[in-house]
Design a protein around this motif. Structure first.
Motif, PDB file in Angstrom:
ATOM      1  N   PRO A  19       0.802  -1.233   0.000  1.00  0.00           N
ATOM      2  CA  PRO A  19       0.000   0.000   0.000  1.00  0.00           C
ATOM      3  C   PRO A  19       0.831   1.278   0.000  1.00  0.00           C
ATOM      4  N   HIS A  20       2.083   1.201   0.448  1.00  0.00           N
ATOM      5  CA  HIS A  20       2.922   2.389   0.555  1.00  0.00           C
ATOM      6  C   HIS A  20       4.296   2.101  -0.034  1.00  0.00           C
ATOM      7  N   PRO A  21       4.985   3.122  -0.522  1.00  0.00           N
ATOM      8  CA  PRO A  21       6.342   2.894  -1.015  1.00  0.00           C
ATOM      9  C   PRO A  21       7.282   2.609   0.157  1.00  0.00           C
ATOM     10  N   PRO A  22       8.298   1.790  -0.055  1.00  0.00           N
ATOM     11  CA  PRO A  22       9.308   1.618   1.004  1.00  0.00           C
ATOM     12  C   PRO A  22       9.898   2.974   1.378  1.00  0.00           C
ATOM     13  N   GLN A  23      10.049   3.221   2.661  1.00  0.00           N
ATOM     14  CA  GLN A  23      10.444   4.545   3.120  1.00  0.00           C
ATOM     15  C   GLN A  23      11.788   4.979   2.552  1.00  0.00           C
ATOM     16  N   GLU A  24      12.787   4.076   2.568  1.00  0.00           N
ATOM     17  CA  GLU A  24      14.100   4.446   2.056  1.00  0.00           C
ATOM     18  C   GLU A  24      14.033   4.775   0.563  1.00  0.00           C
ATOM     19  N   ALA A  25      13.254   3.989  -0.178  1.00  0.00           N
ATOM     20  CA  ALA A  25      13.128   4.246  -1.613  1.00  0.00           C
ATOM     21  C   ALA A  25      12.446   5.575  -1.862  1.00  0.00           C
ATOM     22  N   GLN A 102      11.811  17.643 -16.285  1.00  0.00           N
ATOM     23  CA  GLN A 102      13.087  17.828 -15.594  1.00  0.00           C
ATOM     24  C   GLN A 102      13.639  16.495 -15.099  1.00  0.00           C
ATOM     25  N   MET A 103      12.741  15.560 -14.791  1.00  0.00           N
ATOM     26  CA  MET A 103      13.174  14.279 -14.234  1.00  0.00           C
ATOM     27  C   MET A 103      12.208  13.195 -14.669  1.00  0.00           C
ATOM     28  N   VAL A 104      12.752  12.047 -15.011  1.00  0.00           N
ATOM     29  CA  VAL A 104      11.972  10.832 -15.260  1.00  0.00           C
ATOM     30  C   VAL A 104      12.426   9.791 -14.247  1.00  0.00           C
ATOM     31  N   MET A 105      11.463   9.169 -13.561  1.00  0.00           N
ATOM     32  CA  MET A 105      11.805   8.198 -12.522  1.00  0.00           C
ATOM     33  C   MET A 105      11.021   6.909 -12.728  1.00  0.00           C
ATOM     34  N   ILE A 106      11.713   5.777 -12.529  1.00  0.00           N
ATOM     35  CA  ILE A 106      11.062   4.465 -12.599  1.00  0.00           C
ATOM     36  C   ILE A 106      11.551   3.651 -11.402  1.00  0.00           C
ATOM     37  N   PRO A 107      10.814   3.706 -10.289  1.00  0.00           N
ATOM     38  CA  PRO A 107      11.231   2.968  -9.090  1.00  0.00           C
ATOM     39  C   PRO A 107      10.883   1.478  -9.176  1.00  0.00           C
ATOM     40  N   ALA A 108      11.288   0.777  -8.115  1.00  0.00           N
ATOM     41  CA  ALA A 108      10.824  -0.588  -7.818  1.00  0.00           C
ATOM     42  C   ALA A 108      11.172  -1.625  -8.874  1.00  0.00           C
ATOM     43  N   GLY A 109      12.158  -1.345  -9.722  1.00  0.00           N
ATOM     44  CA  GLY A 109      12.565  -2.340 -10.710  1.00  0.00           C
ATOM     45  C   GLY A 109      11.569  -2.557 -11.823  1.00  0.00           C
ATOM     46  N   SER A 110      10.601  -1.638 -11.982  1.00  0.00           N
ATOM     47  CA  SER A 110       9.551  -1.841 -12.987  1.00  0.00           C
ATOM     48  C   SER A 110      10.106  -1.925 -14.404  1.00  0.00           C
ATOM     49  N   LEU A 139      16.336   5.567 -12.160  1.00  0.00           N
ATOM     50  CA  LEU A 139      15.548   4.341 -12.189  1.00  0.00           C
ATOM     51  C   LEU A 139      16.269   3.207 -11.488  1.00  0.00           C
ATOM     52  N   GLU A 140      15.498   2.217 -11.138  1.00  0.00           N
ATOM     53  CA  GLU A 140      16.013   1.046 -10.418  1.00  0.00           C
ATOM     54  C   GLU A 140      15.917  -0.172 -11.324  1.00  0.00           C
ATOM     55  N   ILE A 141      16.942  -1.013 -11.296  1.00  0.00           N
ATOM     56  CA  ILE A 141      16.912  -2.281 -12.014  1.00  0.00           C
ATOM     57  C   ILE A 141      17.244  -3.415 -11.058  1.00  0.00           C
ATOM     58  N   SER A 246      19.286  -5.054  -6.142  1.00  0.00           N
ATOM     59  CA  SER A 246      18.742  -3.914  -6.869  1.00  0.00           C
ATOM     60  C   SER A 246      19.773  -2.798  -6.946  1.00  0.00           C
ATOM     61  N   LEU A 247      19.825  -2.153  -8.103  1.00  0.00           N
ATOM     62  CA  LEU A 247      20.725  -1.030  -8.316  1.00  0.00           C
ATOM     63  C   LEU A 247      19.918   0.164  -8.792  1.00  0.00           C
ATOM     64  N   VAL A 248      20.341   1.359  -8.393  1.00  0.00           N
ATOM     65  CA  VAL A 248      19.730   2.584  -8.914  1.00  0.00           C
ATOM     66  C   VAL A 248      20.734   3.270  -9.835  1.00  0.00           C
ATOM     67  N   PHE A 249      20.227   3.675 -11.001  1.00  0.00           N
ATOM     68  CA  PHE A 249      21.029   4.369 -11.998  1.00  0.00           C
ATOM     69  C   PHE A 249      20.553   5.813 -12.094  1.00  0.00           C
ATOM     70  N   MET A 250      21.493   6.714 -12.209  1.00  0.00           N
ATOM     71  CA  MET A 250      21.211   8.122 -12.477  1.00  0.00           C
ATOM     72  C   MET A 250      21.955   8.513 -13.757  1.00  0.00           C
ATOM     73  N   ALA A 251      21.265   9.213 -14.650  1.00  0.00           N
ATOM     74  CA  ALA A 251      21.867   9.621 -15.907  1.00  0.00           C
ATOM     75  C   ALA A 251      21.252  10.945 -16.348  1.00  0.00           C
ATOM     76  N   VAL A 252      21.944  11.673 -17.191  1.00  0.00           N
ATOM     77  CA  VAL A 252      21.536  13.021 -17.585  1.00  0.00           C
ATOM     78  C   VAL A 252      21.465  13.122 -19.098  1.00  0.00           C
ATOM     79  N   ARG A 253      20.424  13.819 -19.587  1.00  0.00           N
ATOM     80  CA  ARG A 253      20.412  14.221 -20.985  1.00  0.00           C
ATOM     81  C   ARG A 253      21.269  15.479 -21.109  1.00  0.00           C
ATOM     82  N   PRO A 254      22.274  15.475 -21.958  1.00  0.00           N
ATOM     83  CA  PRO A 254      23.174  16.628 -22.032  1.00  0.00           C
ATOM     84  C   PRO A 254      22.435  17.915 -22.361  1.00  0.00           C
ATOM     85  N   SER A 255      22.979  19.028 -21.899  1.00  0.00           N
ATOM     86  CA  SER A 255      22.356  20.337 -22.130  1.00  0.00           C
ATOM     87  C   SER A 255      22.508  20.786 -23.565  1.00  0.00           C
ATOM     88  N   SER A 256      23.496  20.245 -24.251  1.00  0.00           N
ATOM     89  CA  SER A 256      23.681  20.664 -25.654  1.00  0.00           C
ATOM     90  C   SER A 256      24.226  19.497 -26.468  1.00  0.00           C
TER      91      SER A 256
END
Length: 256
Positions: A19-25, A102-110, A139-141, A246-256
């Motif tokens: 019913p709720h997201p894991p607090q740490e996540a 500004q941000m795209v997020m995909i938690p929980a390994g979806s 996102l998380e994988i 589970s691993l979390v990845f962070m990545a950026v779309r370049p500004s130019s």
């Protein structure tokens, strides 16, 4: 395209079981939302267990999912909180929205529910195209750990069961197998709606998962055009990578 998972009983089971997201996540994604700012996109948002709490913190969050049942549950959850998010029924590889984020997020390994690698690559391209320059993907994988990934049918385990407010129960029976060479789990779930020991309704779903090795997933992101790619154990950066499922990845779309 037709979705063969996350129907009505599956959605009800999911919401009662989680019913709720894991607090740490949740705190992890909340901090990234704070540093990134709105608007935020959550593809594969499900019934909104991350989306709605983020909106209650003041963020503008758009949700996308391929499951009508999940989106209906998300609308109800949001309405209970006095919120009306923009929600779209789309597959991620066909994502087409009128807004960039500004941000795209995909938690929980979806994201691992996308098992076809060509579809996964196309999905990352659609995410990239929906980010503003300088925007961030988080996102998380699920990581492939050979010693631990023994997802086989085990009849010794009890079948998970949840109870609805009306007293009826939903029971899930899962069976499947892992192909180690493809790091691919393929399974079938059966959901039974039960009253007084009698099955009233049954729902079947395909449940497949793609596990990733981190280097391979980093290559997928880089080939899409993402930069500044970092990853660590979810949600404890101090946990050694080789021990984290589970691993979390962070990545950026370049500004130019």
């Amino acid at each position: 395209m037709r979705l063969n998972s996350y129907g009505n009983l599956s959605t009800q089971f999911y919401d009662l079981d989680k019913p709720h997201p894991p607090q740490e996540a949740f705190q992890f994604y909340l901090q990234h939302a704070i540093s990134s700012g709105s608007p935020i996109l959550e593809p594969m948002c499900g019934s909104g267990r991350f989306l709605v709490p983020l909106m209650t913190h003041g963020f503008s969050v758009t949700g996308v999912d391929a499951s009508p049942a999940m989106l209906a549950a998300c609308r109800r959850r949001a309405a209970d909180a006095g919120l009306t998010p923009d929600l779209y029924e789309q597959f991620l590889q066909a994502l087409d929205l009128p807004v960039k984020f500004q941000m795209v997020m995909i938690p929980a390994g979806s994201f691992c529910l996308i098992t076809d690698l060509e579809v996964a690559a196309a999905s990352l391209e659609r995410i990239y195209d929906h980010l503003l320059p300088g925007g961030r993907l988080v996102l998380e994988i699920e990581q492939y750990i050979e010693a631990d990934k023994m997802k086989q049918e085990d009849d010794t385990n009890p079948e998970p069961t949840v109870t609805r407010p009306d007293g009826r129960q939903i029971r899930i029976h899962s069976s499947g197998s892992l192909n180690p060479s493809k790091t691919l789990y393929q399974g079938i779930n059966r959901y039974d709606l039960i009253r007084n020991g009698q099955i009233l309704e049954t729902e079947w779903e395909q449940f497949n998962l793609r596990y990733y090795r981190p280097g391979f997933f980093e290559t997928l992101l880089r080939s899409t055009g993402f930069t500044n790619i970092v990853y660590h154990s979810a949600y404890d950066p101090s946990l050694p990578l080789e021990r984290s499922e589970s691993l979390v990845f962070m990545a950026v779309r370049p500004s130019s």
